[in-house]
Write an enzyme that holds these catalytic residues in place. Structure first.
Site, PDB file in Angstrom:
ATOM      1  N   CYS A 275     -26.806  20.905  52.485  1.00  0.00           N
ATOM      2  CA  CYS A 275     -27.868  21.606  51.762  1.00  0.00           C
ATOM      3  C   CYS A 275     -28.018  23.097  52.106  1.00  0.00           C
ATOM      4  CB  CYS A 275     -29.215  20.915  51.902  1.00  0.00           C
ATOM      5  SG  CYS A 275     -29.280  19.524  53.001  1.00  0.00           S
ATOM      6  N   ARG A 304     -21.831  13.836  61.941  1.00  0.00           N
ATOM      7  CA  ARG A 304     -23.096  13.419  62.526  1.00  0.00           C
ATOM      8  C   ARG A 304     -22.815  12.559  63.739  1.00  0.00           C
ATOM      9  NH1 ARG A 304     -26.399  11.640  57.035  1.00  0.00           N
ATOM     10  NH2 ARG A 304     -26.112  13.640  55.960  1.00  0.00           N
ATOM     11  N   GLN A 322     -19.516  13.555  51.806  1.00  0.00           N
ATOM     12  CA  GLN A 322     -20.525  13.124  50.841  1.00  0.00           C
ATOM     13  C   GLN A 322     -20.199  13.679  49.466  1.00  0.00           C
ATOM     14  OE1 GLN A 322     -23.953  14.902  52.977  1.00  0.00           O
ATOM     15  NE2 GLN A 322     -24.782  12.836  52.963  1.00  0.00           N
ATOM     16  N   ASP A 324     -21.975  15.186  47.405  1.00  0.00           N
ATOM     17  CA  ASP A 324     -23.289  15.778  47.528  1.00  0.00           C
ATOM     18  C   ASP A 324     -23.570  16.743  46.380  1.00  0.00           C
ATOM     19  OD1 ASP A 324     -25.632  16.101  48.830  1.00  0.00           O
ATOM     20  OD2 ASP A 324     -24.825  17.258  50.511  1.00  0.00           O
ATOM     21  N   HIS A 326     -26.987  19.446  44.948  1.00  0.00           N
ATOM     22  CA  HIS A 326     -28.369  19.889  45.021  1.00  0.00           C
ATOM     23  C   HIS A 326     -28.749  20.484  43.685  1.00  0.00           C
ATOM     24  CE1 HIS A 326     -27.147  19.525  49.213  1.00  0.00           C
ATOM     25  NE2 HIS A 326     -28.378  19.089  49.361  1.00  0.00           N
ATOM     26  N   LYS A 406     -37.976   9.462  47.766  1.00  0.00           N
ATOM     27  CA  LYS A 406     -36.581   9.257  47.350  1.00  0.00           C
ATOM     28  C   LYS A 406     -36.419   7.931  46.643  1.00  0.00           C
ATOM     29  CE  LYS A 406     -35.139   7.043  51.662  1.00  0.00           C
ATOM     30  NZ  LYS A 406     -34.073   6.873  52.647  1.00  0.00           N
ATOM     31  N   HIS A 452     -31.962  16.558  46.163  1.00  0.00           N
ATOM     32  CA  HIS A 452     -30.737  16.306  46.899  1.00  0.00           C
ATOM     33  C   HIS A 452     -30.220  14.951  46.434  1.00  0.00           C
ATOM     34  CE1 HIS A 452     -28.490  15.897  50.861  1.00  0.00           C
ATOM     35  NE2 HIS A 452     -28.484  14.682  50.381  1.00  0.00           N
TER      36      HIS A 452
END
Length: 583
Positions: A275, A304, A322, A324, A326, A406, A452
């Site tokens: 992000c 992570r 990911q 991912d 945004h 979420k 996200h």
RNA sequence: GCUGACGUAGCUCAAUGGUAGAGCAGGCGAUUCGUAAUCGCCAGGUUGGGGGUUCAAAUCCCCCCGUCAGCUCCA
């Protein structure tokens, strides 16, 4: 529904029978709790000496005796004092704690099994131990008392029980099938990926065949995202401490981040999320309300720290990519964007053969940023999106992250198991922290809403789920090798090569197995590797310009012209057609 | 991280204090074969790593690394 309750009641009774057996066999064992669970039951024990899986048959045997005895379950109500005295005398410290924690006014009951054994229990139970159905003890594992890692660790015995022997057998078969489909095993057998001790735990090495599948997944993902109005970006793997300080990750997420590395006196961190980078791209220009929504997408690799004990094949790793994105949008665009994301998810996952979903909407936790009305509105939007997509959903009260509500989607695989991949989260935190703005129609700066989302979740986890869903027999469009051409004898090899070239020219992934082995051996190998098409070529095929088609189902289609086979395979290799055509 | 189990050849597994072995996979050779394993030979190991006990350790003890079943936590 009544049936389910009956089953749960019986399993809970089975847990009691197990506890009785355990205490008879291992005097001095203290009891934790023993509920019924989805496919069976468990009971937590504090043994004087730890037991091992070799003890399970003994316990099962004793349980069978107790079942045969048909001892009635008898409920008895006690006062708090009586209960405390009773379990205090028995030195059952965990039970005493439970009794202390029962709210005042709550009826305290025990259940006796015949006249030899009793347990603190709310019930209900079956009439007598003889009504406990066919059972099997499965595994032993550690479990913290009351799920708290600061409290003592007990030994938990898991078991399963069903109303009938046949149902029990079916369930045990399903467990075996799950083992056969284990992605870690298939990953090795099909040469898809590995984890090397020397590289480190939770760090995946994608072998050529696994990488092939991943590339196909990623290419398809890109196509779908281009189509849905996303702009794809690339961002670095590390960023300066200042970035993570601003984003709040150093305050709230540090435990999951790797230690910083120092470069020219500056601290840099490997990214645990994408992000902050996407935000920088947003901030690279002054944005107008006309520019929104801006959808930035990336297959972003993050690292992570995960505790060693939680790592699991591809499903829980330390480095992962990911899918991912945004979304930066105006408040009035939120609903259409969320609906768009949910629809995109269903379309994307559907292409991979997943059509059953469970949705979970997580609402505002105790600690949160932003104002409550904003949370309320956002949560409402999530519900609307779920409803319009025809998803049934559950509410996880207070389950949201501190920065926003979420919706998570779990997909159901071929064995009915649920896997969490998709997550769509509002973020009321980062736009504030990074002072994100756009210039509105009124010429004034406004704060955009940030969403996200990861649809497949991560390439690693999704691949793991794919492997298990298909048991390694990927649909044609995903199969790393779609066809293997098998010459019967050396003299057929040139023709086999020619066939393979033709298939490759049509965009199909074809190989030739020209080794000096018998056809049965090569078939077996292709079969074990779950190659969708085995194309046998011998004298007849060379003469006729055909190939003898064998499917991995074992079906033999006989000789077919190469052009026909090519057409057939190309049809089967289309993403959407995959699930239907490849049986 | 915690509890328990485990770690022997690329894989699956033998060897219970006394010379580390098999099948499959791999290499070489023979076989040229019609739909799930052709035959022979060869090679392959500091028994996860380190330390200790012992005349002697894959085997017993300690520490570390890793794997598995869970717990706790998550894409």
């Amino acid at each position: 529904m009544a049936e389910l309750d009956d089953l749960a009641r019986m399993r809970h009774s089975a847990a009691h029978v197990m506890a009785q057996a355990v205490q008879e066999l291992y005097p001095g064992t203290r009891l934790g709790i023993g509920p019924a669970i989805e496919d069976g039951f468990y009971y937590d024990f504090a043994f004087p000496q730890p037991i091992t899986p070799e003890d399970l048959p003994r316990i099962e045997q004793r349980m069978a005796e107790i079942v045969r005895a048909r001892a009635p379950f008898v409920r008895e109500v006690l006062s708090r004092e009586e209960a405390l005295a009773l379990f205090g005398d028995k030195d059952e410290a965990f039970k005493v704690e439970l009794i202390h924690d029962l709210p005042t006014g709550e009826e305290i009951s025990i259940y006796r099994t015949g006249d030899q054994w009793l347990d603190l229990c709310r019930g209900p139970h079956v009439g007598d131990t003889g009504r406990v159905g066919p059972f099997r003890l499965l595994t032993i594992a550690g479990a913290y008392w009351r799920g708290d890692e600061h409290r003592p660790m007990l030994q938990r015995i898991y078991g399963t029980a069903f109303a009938t022997r046949a149902e029990l057998e079916t369930h045990l078969k399903r467990l075996e099938e799950a083992q056969r489909r284990d992605h870690r095993r298939l990953g090795r057998e099909l040469d898809l990926f590995s984890v090397a001790e020397q590289v480190g735990p939770g760090l995946i090495l994608w072998h050529p065949k696994g990488a092939r599948v991943r590339t196909i997944v990623e290419d398809y993902w890109r196509t779908v995202h281009d189509d849905a109005g996303y702009q794809l970006v690339y961002t670095p793997h590390v960023g300066r401490a200042e970035l993570w300080r601003t984003s709040g990750h150093l305050d709230f997420y540090r435990d999951s981040m790797y230690a910083p590395m120092e470069i020219e006196g500056q601290e840099y961190y490997a990214k645990p999320m994408n992000c902050p980078f996407h935000i920088q791209i947003y901030r690279a220009h002054l944005r107008s309300y006309r520019d929104l929504p801006i959808r930035l997408g990336e297959l972003g690799t993050v690292y992570r720290y995960e505790r060693t004990g939680v790592l699991h094949g591809l499903l829980r790793v330390r480095g992962f990519t990911q899918d991912d994105s945004h979304l930066f949008c105006r408040p009035d665009q939120v609903e259409q964007e969320i609906v768009g994301v949910v629809n995109l998810t269903i379309r994307l996952l559907g292409a991979f053969g997943f059509n059953e979903f469970d949705a979970y909407i997580s609402t505002r936790p105790e600690k949160f940023v932003g104002d409550a009305a904003m949370w309320e509105q956002a949560t409402e939007v999530l519900k609307i999106a779920a409803r319009q997509a025809g998803l049934r959903y559950q509410i996880e009260e207070g389950g949201g992250a501190f920065y926003g509500p979420k919706i998570d989607l779990k997909i159901r695989d071929a064995l009915g198991r649920a896997w969490q991949c998709t997550t769509v989260q509002f973020d009321f935190n980062l736009p504030e922290r990074f002072h994100l703005e756009y210039i509105g129609e009124d010429g004034q700066p406004h704060r955009p809403v940030m969403i996200h989302r990861a649809l497949l979740g991560s390439m690693e986890r999704f691949f793991g789920v794919l492997i298990e869903h298909y048991g390694g027999a990927f649909p044609v469009w995903l199969a790393p090798v779609q066809a293997v051409v098998l010459p019967i004898a050396d003299r057929h090899a040139p023709y086999a090569e020619q066939v393979a070239r033709q298939l490759r020219a049509a965009g199909l992934r074809a190989e030739v197995d020209a080794r000096g082995e018998r056809i049965g051996y090569k078939i077996r190998e292709a079969q074990v590797q779950k190659v969708p098409y085995m194309l046998v070529v011998g004298d007849q095929e060379v003469a006729g310009g055909t190939v003898a088609v064998r499917l991995r189902s074992g079906e033999n289609l006989g000789p077919r012209p190469v052009a026909d086979v090519t057409t057939m395979m190309m049809a089967a290799a289309r993403p959407m057609a995959a699930a239907a055509l490849d049986k």
